[in-house]
Design a protein around this motif. Sequence first.
Motif, PDB file in Angstrom:
ATOM      1  N   SER A 160       0.840  -1.221   0.000  1.00  0.00           N
ATOM      2  CA  SER A 160       0.000   0.000   0.000  1.00  0.00           C
ATOM      3  C   SER A 160       0.864   1.256   0.000  1.00  0.00           C
ATOM      4  CB  SER A 160      -0.926   0.025   1.218  1.00  0.00           C
ATOM      5  OG  SER A 160      -1.807  -1.060   1.159  1.00  0.00           O
ATOM      6  N   PHE A 161       2.062   1.178   0.614  1.00  0.00           N
ATOM      7  CA  PHE A 161       2.955   2.341   0.604  1.00  0.00           C
ATOM      8  C   PHE A 161       3.440   2.649  -0.815  1.00  0.00           C
ATOM      9  CE2 PHE A 161       3.562   1.677   5.232  1.00  0.00           C
ATOM     10  CZ  PHE A 161       3.303   2.975   5.626  1.00  0.00           C
ATOM     11  N   LEU A 162       3.460   1.626  -1.687  1.00  0.00           N
ATOM     12  CA  LEU A 162       3.893   1.864  -3.071  1.00  0.00           C
ATOM     13  C   LEU A 162       2.811   2.601  -3.850  1.00  0.00           C
ATOM     14  CD1 LEU A 162       5.469  -1.631  -3.899  1.00  0.00           C
ATOM     15  CD2 LEU A 162       6.653   0.460  -3.242  1.00  0.00           C
ATOM     16  N   GLU A 163       1.574   2.457  -3.404  1.00  0.00           N
ATOM     17  CA  GLU A 163       0.460   3.030  -4.163  1.00  0.00           C
ATOM     18  C   GLU A 163      -0.031   4.365  -3.635  1.00  0.00           C
ATOM     19  OE1 GLU A 163      -2.476  -0.088  -4.421  1.00  0.00           O
ATOM     20  OE2 GLU A 163      -0.931  -1.341  -5.370  1.00  0.00           O
ATOM     21  N   HIS A 164       0.270   4.681  -2.387  1.00  0.00           N
ATOM     22  CA  HIS A 164      -0.257   5.918  -1.789  1.00  0.00           C
ATOM     23  C   HIS A 164       0.878   6.782  -1.284  1.00  0.00           C
ATOM     24  CE1 HIS A 164      -4.398   4.297  -1.594  1.00  0.00           C
ATOM     25  NE2 HIS A 164      -3.785   3.157  -1.400  1.00  0.00           N
ATOM     26  N   ASP A 165       0.707   8.100  -1.365  1.00  0.00           N
ATOM     27  CA  ASP A 165       1.688   9.009  -0.771  1.00  0.00           C
ATOM     28  C   ASP A 165       1.291   9.245   0.674  1.00  0.00           C
ATOM     29  OD1 ASP A 165       3.707   9.592  -2.484  1.00  0.00           O
ATOM     30  OD2 ASP A 165       2.475  10.978  -3.658  1.00  0.00           O
ATOM     31  N   MET A 166       2.004   8.617   1.570  1.00  0.00           N
ATOM     32  CA  MET A 166       1.606   8.663   2.971  1.00  0.00           C
ATOM     33  C   MET A 166       2.816   9.016   3.823  1.00  0.00           C
ATOM     34  SD  MET A 166      -1.319   8.219   4.181  1.00  0.00           S
ATOM     35  CE  MET A 166      -2.259   7.841   2.752  1.00  0.00           C
ATOM     36  N   VAL A 167       2.607   9.711   4.922  1.00  0.00           N
ATOM     37  CA  VAL A 167       3.711  10.014   5.832  1.00  0.00           C
ATOM     38  C   VAL A 167       3.575   9.105   7.054  1.00  0.00           C
ATOM     39  CG1 VAL A 167       4.796  11.806   7.254  1.00  0.00           C
ATOM     40  CG2 VAL A 167       3.711  12.433   5.090  1.00  0.00           C
ATOM     41  N   ILE A 168       4.679   8.475   7.446  1.00  0.00           N
ATOM     42  CA  ILE A 168       4.638   7.696   8.693  1.00  0.00           C
ATOM     43  C   ILE A 168       4.938   8.653   9.834  1.00  0.00           C
ATOM     44  CG2 ILE A 168       5.641   5.769   9.986  1.00  0.00           C
ATOM     45  CD1 ILE A 168       6.429   4.502   7.325  1.00  0.00           C
ATOM     46  N   CYS A 169       4.038   8.745  10.814  1.00  0.00           N
ATOM     47  CA  CYS A 169       4.297   9.685  11.911  1.00  0.00           C
ATOM     48  C   CYS A 169       4.424   9.001  13.267  1.00  0.00           C
ATOM     49  CB  CYS A 169       3.285  10.811  11.968  1.00  0.00           C
ATOM     50  SG  CYS A 169       1.771  10.531  11.189  1.00  0.00           S
ATOM     51  N   GLY A 170       4.441   7.689  13.293  1.00  0.00           N
ATOM     52  CA  GLY A 170       4.648   7.022  14.575  1.00  0.00           C
ATOM     53  C   GLY A 170       4.692   5.514  14.414  1.00  0.00           C
ATOM     54  N   GLU A 171       5.108   4.849  15.481  1.00  0.00           N
ATOM     55  CA  GLU A 171       5.098   3.382  15.508  1.00  0.00           C
ATOM     56  C   GLU A 171       4.605   2.925  16.869  1.00  0.00           C
ATOM     57  OE1 GLU A 171       8.979   1.536  15.308  1.00  0.00           O
ATOM     58  OE2 GLU A 171       9.680   2.584  17.091  1.00  0.00           O
TER      59      GLU A 171
END
Length: 365
Positions: A160-171
């Motif tokens: 899904s990360f390959l298909e959407h422009d998303m920012v990871i802001c935590g884990e």
Amino acid sequence: MSDEAQLKALRNRIDSIDEKIMELISERAACAQTVAHVKQKSLPEGTKPVFYRPEREAWVLKHIMELNKGPLDNEEMARLFREIMSACLALEEPLRVAYLGPEGTFTQAAAIKHFGHSVISVPMAAIDEIFREVAAGAVQFGVVPVENSTEGAINHTLDSFLEHDMVICGEVELRIHHHLLIGENTKTDKISRVYSHAQSLAQCRKWLDAHYPNVERVAVSSNADAARRVKGEWNSAAIAGDMACELYGLSKIAEKIEDRPDNSTRFLIIGSQSVPPTGDDKTSIIVSMRNKPGALHSLLQPFHTNGIDLSRIETRPSRSGKWTYVFFIDFFGHHADPLIKDVLEKINDESVALKVLGSYPKAVL
Ligand SMILES: O=C(O)C(=O)C[C@]1(C(=O)O)C=C[C@@H](O)C=C1
């Protein structure tokens, strides 16, 4: 003093401590409301401030853990403050957070562990839907599982990360305990089918082989879905966690049946907001390299040269050509740190494509 008199005196003391705690929590909440006004007033009309500040929350929790002298342990104390901050943030802005549903999944437990109980959590049917919901702005954040310590990567999330422009802001990291659960229509010795998510069935494979070798194993979309099914079904059991057990009113016939006692899942918080450095951060990137000898070596060399620790490297088909791959890499540090900037520049020179998914505080709890 009699035991009864002593108990009464102690309870009086607890009452007066509670009153003080309540006053202080209210004072803190009013302070957070003022913080919200300050954030708003410096911005032009119509611009929405960023109320949620993961870097500040990580600092607050760590600070509390450093100061704590017991008798409550650090994690317990931080959890209490997690909830206080969650309630304070809800006064500034009630956050909407999408998670992999239905209600009662481990992903919901991870969302609550990270954001506390005061967010509005929205169940989604699939990982891809969480990405789409965040991209559409219907929720501010999403929580997705990314890897399990027993079973490895969650490929749906990586793809899904390959298909959407998303920012990871935590884990978030969650210890996963699985239980064997039945509804009131099923007797312990009459189980002919066990439902669970494929990953959970795999995480309990040895236990099932030893205790229920001839029972049919049925993979369903989530553990909570498994729990929901067995509630009304005869002769069937579910493998799921505490939240699903409570939600569907099931009985535990075996506890902690995961093959590895340290079984944990790591989840990512996805959104659109990038997070400033805290001094204890992680960064996630996706890189695709030219298909030539030594490509992997030249990708890893800059990390070695700059003394940067990798925490994970995963390979997935790139989807843009047969036998071409992308690397998902997690490492310690923030993309604004000079050393990390240098690593990223070197990788950029060698790669076909480089995408920084985000830098975020290392999980505190
Ligand atoms: O410090 C801030 O920016 C706040 O909004 C206050 C506060 C808190 O309660 O401590 C609340 C929400 C933010 O995510 C971080 C911290």
